[in-house]
Every structure is written in structure tokens, then in C-alpha cells.
Design an enzyme around this catalytic site. Sequence first.
Site, short mmCIF file in Angstrom:
data_model
loop_
_atom_site.label_atom_id
_atom_site.label_comp_id
_atom_site.label_asym_id
_atom_site.label_seq_id
_atom_site.Cartn_x
_atom_site.Cartn_y
_atom_site.Cartn_z
N SER A 1 -24.15 -16.49 -3.07
CA SER A 1 -23.79 -17.85 -3.47
C SER A 1 -24.57 -18.89 -2.68
O SER A 1 -24.74 -20.02 -3.14
CB SER A 1 -22.29 -18.09 -3.25
N ASP B 1 -19.57 -24.81 -10.46
CA ASP B 1 -18.89 -24.19 -9.32
C ASP B 1 -17.42 -24.57 -9.32
O ASP B 1 -16.87 -24.98 -10.35
CB ASP B 1 -19.58 -24.64 -8.03
N HIS C 1 -16.51 -24.25 -1.67
CA HIS C 1 -17.65 -23.44 -2.10
C HIS C 1 -18.71 -24.29 -2.79
O HIS C 1 -19.90 -24.25 -2.48
CB HIS C 1 -17.15 -22.33 -3.04
#
Length: 533
Positions: A454, A70, A285
Site C-alpha cells: 500500500s 482509499d 491509510h
Amino acid sequence: MNKINMNKLGAAVLGISLFAIVPFVSVAQKPNWQNLDLKTDSTFGISTEKAYNELLKGKKSTPVIVAVLDGGVDILHEDLKTVLWLNKKEKAGDGKDNDKNGYIDDVNGWNFLGSAKGSVNHETLELTRLVRRDNARFAGKDSSSVSVADLPAFKTYQLNKAELEKELAEAKFGIQRFEGIKNAIDGIVKKIGKENPTLADFEQFSPGNEMETNIKRGMLQQLKEGTFEEFYKAQILPGYNHFKSQIDYNFNVDYNPRDIVGDDPDNSKEKFYGNNDVAGPDASHGSHVAGIIGADRTNELGIKGVADNVVIMGVRSVPNGDERDKDVANAIRYAVDNGAKVINMSFGKSYSWDKEAVDAAVKYAVSKDVLLVHAAGNDNKNLEVEPNYPNPQYVAGGTASSWITVGASGWANDGTIKANFSNYGKTSVDVFAPGVNINSTIPGSKYAKFNGTSMASPVVAGLAALIRSYYPKLKANEVKDIIMKSVVKVDQTVTIADEGETTGKAVPFSDLCVTGGIVNTYNALKLASEYKK
């Protein structure tokens, strides 16, 4: 690209239109909803808490390493620091490669987007890089000045260039829209005379034109749900910054941050580059993904991850832009070589530079009994028609056997069960999992709700790790088989509308993925206990 749910113009997601503000109403749902049970909680989660309460009490488990490929993981977060992978063969901070794996001081993982100079944050899209590459061959030429052998490549270049110009024009239009809205709101706030005006302040405000009237109407709805500051930070600034980032970086053929890394980006065989900063410049994220998988379930803080005995390995390979195939391939190999049994990949893109390199890494992972879990994407596309990369189909033929593609679902057992942004595909998406308003960890020991496939992918990665933790003899492809056979089937018709359409087509949920259902922890663990007895 590790994007959360953001469509091309951002308007639908952020609740903004050119002439008015559409209320962005936050629908309340139960905390930890993704882990709740449909029958007992009236919420279409994956029954994780039910599994812990009824199936796992007193059972022993073994730790499972889950690699989070990521944009970065916050190793200091209160809800993550106890579950981080620690490379015990490496001596932190001595500047040496103690374990001789080619990566110096890789204590918690590795960053393939950095060097001693720092780390890449913003990047171009793959489309931009392809156009930049082919500009050197074809810029200023037409079909009559290109050799017959080069015609196919030239036609692809023309299509790519036209698409890039279209995307850039849309981004410029988008930022103009947001600038207009932002400037109008800023003007009203200045007239009101308060930095953070209240609902009462907007009620008393007298609009001077149609735009101000529309904004007042919208704000009266918005401020019933939260403060002005929350609205501005959540809906106005992200939209503006999204389009600005696209113009300055993503679609900019003249922007190339790769000098920071210092590698040869065209050499996919190059493996030893990067630094050990697994957080990088923007770990929001990746930290959110990590928390969904395995946030500490015992510390009474924040949230509860799906799996209770996982070790999170951060492998930074995804910038704010499109990931490079070279970095993805190396990240997969690094994760495998350092013991990961599950790899989560919450990223994707519409073009691929060197799919063969990624395919080779995927084949390596499959050969080492690793399960790869990948997000389907957030463009409401049918993956039967439009490809998304990476994917399990090898260029040379064949398909990765231990790969799961995940779409995103909501919490209500009705026609809205498919998240409106989620990609889908009857044979190209395997399962769906919760991916709407998922609360999880973000840097600074904070928490936030994000939307996206995601978020759905780590739900499944966490489930896979949980199965492997309590049933360590199961192989990766067997874990995939269990997850797919144990879904809760969805008996709903959903409406799919393409971008710009006001009405869509009604399809059964069973047409959206291979299994026609939502993953379920309780069912999966029951099946795992009986698997191949």
C-alpha cells in the site's frame, strides 16, 4: 482491503508469540529513504532527490490530478491541504449539484461509502458476502439435493464456507493469544504500580511464573528502543483490535453495514449515491498514501512527497474490510470524469463479486489516457498461482495496457530487498518500490511509519505523476513503459518462505516481477526527456 502489513495471525508483524515476546527492533534508516539514491546515500530508494537536484531545476511543470481511491484523506492535514483537488465548478456547502455531475458538493472528491446517515467504517470480507449470498440457496443442502445445473455453484459455496470457517477459527485463536499476552502484561504493570513503567522498573520486577519471565525478557529488549506506552500502542492493542474486528465484522455473515449507504449493493449499474465526506471515519491509510504521492515539498513540514506539482483527489471507496466491486468501479469512473490522470489503488482482495463491472471501469480509464497503479498485496503470495483483485486481466480476455502492479521493497541492497510480506509474480507484478517503514501523513497533522505494498504503490503513482507533470505530452501507456524500462535491476537472491515455514526457497529477485527491478525517478526522467525523439 486497505490493510497495512498484517499477516493472518499478526504474530510475525507485531513481534508476539504465544509463549514469549520476540523483540521488535526498529532498524534505523535515513529520513525520506524512499526518495534517496543507492549510490550516494547507500539506501535503495528511487533517487527522487537526485532527480530534483540534477534534472529538474529550472524546469516548468503542469499540475497533474492523482486520485487516491482509499479509505479517506484528511483534507486538513498541514502537509496535504495545499495539494488537494478543488472542484471549482462546485459551490461548497450549498447542498446543490452545481456542476451537474450527479454528486452534490463534491468539492475535494467523493465518498461512495456514505449518505446523509453517515459513513461505513467496518465491512465484511468479500468471502463473507459470497457465503451469505449463497446461504440462501444452499444452506442445509448436500450434493444429492442440488440440481445438476447448480452443482458447480454449490461446490464453490462449500469451498468458500470452509475457508470462511477456517479464517474465523484462526481469528478466534489469534484473539485468545493476544488476550493472554495482553492480560499478562496488564497484570505485570499493575504489580509494578506504574501506568507507563520504565526499563528500570522491569529490571527490578521479579516474575512469578514462566509467562511473566518471558514477558520481562521481551520488555527488557523492547524498552531499549522506546517507551512502554509506544510498545503497547504499536504492538499489543493493534493486534488485539485486528482480530476483534475480524470476528465482529470481517468474518461475520450477520453483519451488513450497507443500510448506511442506502443503495442497492447488488446493482453495479447504480452510480449516484454516497456523500462528500472524503475523510470518512478512518482516514489513516488514505492520508498516508496521499502523503507519499504528493505531500508539500516546500513547506519545511513533515515529509516530502515524490511529486512536486500534483493535486490529490480523495475518492473514498475502501472500508476497513473488503471493498465492493461496485464502489471501485464507480470510484474509477468518478476520478476519470473529474480529470485524474493517475489513479492509485492501495487495496486488494482474494475474491471478486462483479469483476466485469470493474473491468468496464478500467477499460474506460484506459480509453481516457489514465494510468492505474495498484498494490500487489501483503500476503507473500505468488500471484501467478493465487489471484488478487482487482487486476488488469479482463474476464472477457485481454489486459489493461496502462496498469502497473507494484510489489514492496526494503532499503538494503541485499537478500532482504523484497519485503517479506510482499506478493510477487514473474509476469503478474510489474515493478517493486519502497514499502517498508515509510514515514508519511496521518490524520491530525501527524506522521507515522507504515509497511505495505500500500505504501509502494503510491511511490510509483507519485513517480508517474511527476513524469506526466514535466512531460505532459506523454500518454499513460508511454509513462508505464518509461517506468518499467528505467528500473534499477536487482542482482540479489532472496528467500521466499510460505506461511508457517521456517526455511524457504532461494530465488533470484528477477523472478519476482516483470522488470526484475526497483523503480527509479532519475532514470525515468532521463528516459522521458529522450522518449521517442
